[in-house]
Enzyme design. Structure first.
Site, PDB file in Angstrom:
ATOM      1  N   ASN A 194      -5.573  -5.563  -5.748  1.00  0.00           N
ATOM      2  CA  ASN A 194      -7.213  -4.778  -5.311  1.00  0.00           C
ATOM      3  C   ASN A 194      -6.294  -2.805  -5.325  1.00  0.00           C
ATOM      4  O   ASN A 194      -8.056  -2.636  -5.754  1.00  0.00           O
ATOM      5  CB  ASN A 194      -7.402  -5.288  -3.850  1.00  0.00           C
ATOM      6  CG  ASN A 194      -7.846  -3.908  -3.140  1.00  0.00           C
ATOM      7  OD1 ASN A 194      -9.398  -4.879  -3.272  1.00  0.00           O
ATOM      8  ND2 ASN A 194      -8.168  -3.568  -2.252  1.00  0.00           N
TER       9      ASN A 194
ATOM     10  N   ASP B 140       3.711   1.855  -4.242  1.00  0.00           N
ATOM     11  CA  ASP B 140       2.927   2.329  -5.388  1.00  0.00           C
ATOM     12  C   ASP B 140       2.824   1.635  -6.698  1.00  0.00           C
ATOM     13  O   ASP B 140       3.861   1.559  -7.479  1.00  0.00           O
ATOM     14  CB  ASP B 140       3.530   4.188  -5.666  1.00  0.00           C
ATOM     15  CG  ASP B 140       3.309   4.383  -6.561  1.00  0.00           C
ATOM     16  OD1 ASP B 140       1.877   4.067  -7.104  1.00  0.00           O
ATOM     17  OD2 ASP B 140       3.273   5.770  -7.126  1.00  0.00           O
ATOM     18  N   VAL B 141       1.216   1.696  -6.946  1.00  0.00           N
ATOM     19  CA  VAL B 141       1.344   0.102  -8.266  1.00  0.00           C
ATOM     20  C   VAL B 141       1.415   0.911  -9.442  1.00  0.00           C
ATOM     21  O   VAL B 141       1.192   0.156 -10.137  1.00  0.00           O
ATOM     22  CB  VAL B 141       0.175  -0.343  -7.326  1.00  0.00           C
ATOM     23  CG1 VAL B 141      -0.235  -0.984  -6.472  1.00  0.00           C
ATOM     24  CG2 VAL B 141      -1.124   0.578  -7.864  1.00  0.00           C
TER      25      VAL B 141
ATOM     26  N   THR C  59     -17.112   1.438   1.628  1.00  0.00           N
ATOM     27  CA  THR C  59     -15.678   1.741   2.527  1.00  0.00           C
ATOM     28  C   THR C  59     -15.784   3.205   2.496  1.00  0.00           C
ATOM     29  O   THR C  59     -16.022   3.929   1.923  1.00  0.00           O
ATOM     30  CB  THR C  59     -14.537   1.400   1.783  1.00  0.00           C
ATOM     31  OG1 THR C  59     -14.823   1.493  -0.190  1.00  0.00           O
ATOM     32  CG2 THR C  59     -14.887  -0.254   1.460  1.00  0.00           C
TER      33      THR C  59
ATOM     34  N   ASP D  51       0.907  -1.074  -0.005  1.00  0.00           N
ATOM     35  CA  ASP D  51      -0.219  -0.258   0.027  1.00  0.00           C
ATOM     36  C   ASP D  51       0.851   1.476  -0.297  1.00  0.00           C
ATOM     37  O   ASP D  51       1.829   1.496   0.551  1.00  0.00           O
ATOM     38  CB  ASP D  51      -0.988   0.121   1.711  1.00  0.00           C
ATOM     39  CG  ASP D  51      -2.000   1.019   0.710  1.00  0.00           C
ATOM     40  OD1 ASP D  51      -3.114   0.256   0.291  1.00  0.00           O
ATOM     41  OD2 ASP D  51      -1.745   1.869   0.621  1.00  0.00           O
TER      42      ASP D  51
ATOM     43  N   TYR E 104     -12.416   6.321 -14.666  1.00  0.00           N
ATOM     44  CA  TYR E 104     -12.432   5.027 -13.734  1.00  0.00           C
ATOM     45  C   TYR E 104     -13.229   3.938 -14.678  1.00  0.00           C
ATOM     46  O   TYR E 104     -12.803   3.040 -14.802  1.00  0.00           O
ATOM     47  CB  TYR E 104     -14.209   5.508 -12.581  1.00  0.00           C
ATOM     48  CG  TYR E 104     -13.563   4.211 -11.590  1.00  0.00           C
ATOM     49  CD1 TYR E 104     -12.810   4.255 -10.855  1.00  0.00           C
ATOM     50  CD2 TYR E 104     -14.742   3.283 -11.001  1.00  0.00           C
ATOM     51  CE1 TYR E 104     -12.905   2.864  -9.676  1.00  0.00           C
ATOM     52  CE2 TYR E 104     -14.981   2.526 -10.239  1.00  0.00           C
ATOM     53  CZ  TYR E 104     -13.137   1.710  -9.747  1.00  0.00           C
ATOM     54  OH  TYR E 104     -13.957   1.754  -8.593  1.00  0.00           O
TER      55      TYR E 104
ATOM     56  N   LYS F  76     -11.662   0.490 -15.289  1.00  0.00           N
ATOM     57  CA  LYS F  76     -11.792  -1.382 -14.944  1.00  0.00           C
ATOM     58  C   LYS F  76     -11.946  -1.874 -15.929  1.00  0.00           C
ATOM     59  O   LYS F  76     -12.157  -3.055 -15.846  1.00  0.00           O
ATOM     60  CB  LYS F  76     -12.970  -0.336 -13.913  1.00  0.00           C
ATOM     61  CG  LYS F  76     -12.570   0.056 -12.665  1.00  0.00           C
ATOM     62  CD  LYS F  76     -11.618  -1.202 -11.903  1.00  0.00           C
ATOM     63  CE  LYS F  76     -11.102  -0.209 -10.611  1.00  0.00           C
ATOM     64  NZ  LYS F  76     -10.198  -1.054  -9.971  1.00  0.00           N
TER      65      LYS F  76
HETATM   66  N1  NAD Z   1     -15.821   0.865  -2.626  1.00  0.00           N
HETATM   67  C1  NAD Z   1     -15.837   0.918  -3.558  1.00  0.00           C
HETATM   68  O1  NAD Z   1     -17.789   1.286  -3.943  1.00  0.00           O
HETATM   69  C2  NAD Z   1     -16.146  -0.104  -4.883  1.00  0.00           C
HETATM   70  C3  NAD Z   1     -16.822  -1.208  -5.884  1.00  0.00           C
HETATM   71  C4  NAD Z   1     -15.992  -1.465  -6.758  1.00  0.00           C
HETATM   72  C5  NAD Z   1     -14.345  -1.055  -7.228  1.00  0.00           C
HETATM   73  N2  NAD Z   1     -13.713  -0.862  -5.998  1.00  0.00           N
HETATM   74  C6  NAD Z   1     -12.586  -1.477  -6.364  1.00  0.00           C
HETATM   75  O2  NAD Z   1     -11.872  -1.751  -5.106  1.00  0.00           O
HETATM   76  C7  NAD Z   1     -10.427  -1.537  -5.062  1.00  0.00           C
HETATM   77  C8  NAD Z   1     -10.900  -1.397  -3.142  1.00  0.00           C
HETATM   78  O3  NAD Z   1     -11.303  -0.595  -2.897  1.00  0.00           O
HETATM   79  P1  NAD Z   1     -11.722   0.418  -1.695  1.00  0.00           P
HETATM   80  O4  NAD Z   1     -13.684   0.227  -1.817  1.00  0.00           O
HETATM   81  O5  NAD Z   1     -11.647  -0.344  -0.443  1.00  0.00           O
HETATM   82  O6  NAD Z   1     -11.096   1.453  -1.835  1.00  0.00           O
HETATM   83  P2  NAD Z   1     -10.189   2.414  -0.166  1.00  0.00           P
HETATM   84  O7  NAD Z   1      -9.764   3.807  -0.893  1.00  0.00           O
HETATM   85  O8  NAD Z   1     -10.955   2.158   0.654  1.00  0.00           O
HETATM   86  O9  NAD Z   1      -9.252   1.422  -0.555  1.00  0.00           O
HETATM   87  C9  NAD Z   1      -8.033   1.456  -1.878  1.00  0.00           C
HETATM   88  C10 NAD Z   1      -6.734   1.427  -1.000  1.00  0.00           C
HETATM   89  O10 NAD Z   1      -5.585   1.176  -2.284  1.00  0.00           O
HETATM   90  C11 NAD Z   1      -4.835   2.271  -1.719  1.00  0.00           C
HETATM   91  N3  NAD Z   1      -3.840   3.413  -3.009  1.00  0.00           N
HETATM   92  C12 NAD Z   1      -3.976   3.904  -4.313  1.00  0.00           C
HETATM   93  N4  NAD Z   1      -3.783   4.516  -4.391  1.00  0.00           N
HETATM   94  C13 NAD Z   1      -2.845   3.436  -4.382  1.00  0.00           C
HETATM   95  C14 NAD Z   1      -1.218   2.987  -4.955  1.00  0.00           C
HETATM   96  N5  NAD Z   1      -0.712   4.028  -5.863  1.00  0.00           N
HETATM   97  N6  NAD Z   1      -0.839   1.972  -4.993  1.00  0.00           N
HETATM   98  C15 NAD Z   1      -0.502   1.071  -3.716  1.00  0.00           C
HETATM   99  N7  NAD Z   1      -2.125   1.633  -2.795  1.00  0.00           N
HETATM  100  C16 NAD Z   1      -2.955   2.780  -3.068  1.00  0.00           C
HETATM  101  C17 NAD Z   1      -5.430   2.724  -0.736  1.00  0.00           C
HETATM  102  O11 NAD Z   1      -3.871   3.334   0.428  1.00  0.00           O
HETATM  103  C18 NAD Z   1      -6.356   2.040   0.021  1.00  0.00           C
HETATM  104  O12 NAD Z   1      -5.394   1.033   1.719  1.00  0.00           O
HETATM  105  C19 NAD Z   1     -10.260  -0.400  -5.606  1.00  0.00           C
HETATM  106  O13 NAD Z   1     -10.141  -0.958  -6.863  1.00  0.00           O
HETATM  107  C20 NAD Z   1     -11.834   0.343  -6.281  1.00  0.00           C
HETATM  108  O14 NAD Z   1     -11.733   0.921  -7.634  1.00  0.00           O
HETATM  109  C21 NAD Z   1     -14.237  -0.186  -4.763  1.00  0.00           C
END
Ligand code: NAD
Length: 255
Positions: free
Chosen positions: A83, A56-57, A182, A37, A147, A151
């Site tokens: 993720n 940093d991904v 979240t 992360d 976005y 995706k």
């Molecule tokens: N929350 C939703 O509604 C939702 C819906 C569909 C898909 N998603 C996907 O699920 C995944 C997780 O999302 P979430 O809801 O847990 O969000 P979140 O914001 O709670 O968590 C995202 C995490 O990614 C980390 N992050 C961000 N940029 C980064 C980078 N460049 N390198 C490494 N880490 C990084 C952040 O620090 C955080 O810990 C994402 O890919 C998101 O697109 C989320």
């Protein structure tokens, strides 16, 4: 059943939300977890009993380093959950900003590509990769061009990887959640999507991150050996059709 005992797992974006719920579940199932992360997760990792590697991904070297560190202990990675992701503020194509599109692709798509490129080098046969796409990768949402595009690309690169890595007996799937409870769901500029989700999801509630973690767990386990190359919607029935109470509400509003 669904044991992850003696498995080494790498989960990106795990300092909160879906990644954190997945980390907790994996640890409970016996896995040794490495969190990649961008956010300092030292304390969190210490409390949970896992390892944080600053990552940093969107940076290729950074992801390479994560995979090398994770494979050091047991000489292998068994499970990779790509993720980490970001959402961009609501903006129509008419106002498209190239930098926002590039940022979405750098993190949401290239983060997954780098993860698979370097992760598979350390995976034994029988490994599993789960990529986190979104329902926005399956259907369009107005205002979310950057976005949605990033995706949708995750869905397709998942299919390509599943075919390419089948020889190594590595399975690759992706998940496509609707709005999850979240911090991302409450991000500034995302208010409209949250309202839309609450109004149109058939179960009239957001998905909980633990419900996504449960699917990631199944897809990562050896119990799921013949499932690969799939994009699985986790949407409470949203893409199955329109629920009657929602139609009644819409018609009521129109009157
Ligand atoms: N929350 C939703 O509604 C939702 C819906 C569909 C898909 N998603 C996907 O699920 C995944 C997780 O999302 P979430 O809801 O847990 O969000 P979140 O914001 O709670 O968590 C995202 C995490 O990614 C980390 N992050 C961000 N940029 C980064 C980078 N460049 N390198 C490494 N880490 C990084 C952040 O620090 C955080 O810990 C994402 O890919 C998101 O697109 C989320």
């Amino acid at each position: 059943m669904f044991s992850l005992k003696d498995k080494t797992a790498v989960i990106t974006g795990a300092s909160g939300g879906i990644g954190l719920s997945t980390t907790k579940r994996f640890i409970e199932a016996g896995a040794k977890v490495f969190i990649g992360d961008i956010k300092d997760s030292t304390e969190l990792a210490n409390n949970l009993g896992c390892t944080w590697v600053k990552t940093d991904v969107s940076n290729e070297e950074s992801v390479k380093n994560l995979m090398e560190k994770a494979s050091e202990d047991h000489g292998k990675i068994d499970i990779l959950v790509n993720n980490a992701g970001i959402v961009l503020p609501n903006k129509n194509i008419a106002n498209a900003d190239v930098n926002e599109y590039k940022r979405a692709l750098d993190i949401n798509l290239m983060g997954v590509v780098y993860g698979m490129k370097y992760g598979q080098r350390h995976m034994n046969t029988g490994g599993a990769i789960v990529n986190n796409s979104s329902l926005a990768g399956i259907i369009g949402f107005a205002g979310y061009g950057a976005y949605c595009t990033s995706k949708a690309a995750v869905v397709e690169i998942t299919r390509v990887a599943a075919i390419e890595l089948a020889d190594q007996n590595i399975r690759v799937n992706c998940i496509c959640p609707a709005t999850v409870n979240t911090s991302m769901a409450y991000a500034k500029g995302n208010e409209l999507e949250l309202k839309l989700a609450e109004a149109t999801l058939p179960q009239r509630r957001l998905c909980e991150p633990e419900e996504i973690a449960a699917l990631i767990h199944f897809l990562s386990s050896d119990d799921c050996k013949f499932l690969s190359g799939q994009a699985i919607n986790v949407d409470g029935g949203y893409t199955a059709g329109i629920a009657m109470p929602i139609i009644e509400n819409m018609l009521g509003d129109a009157e």
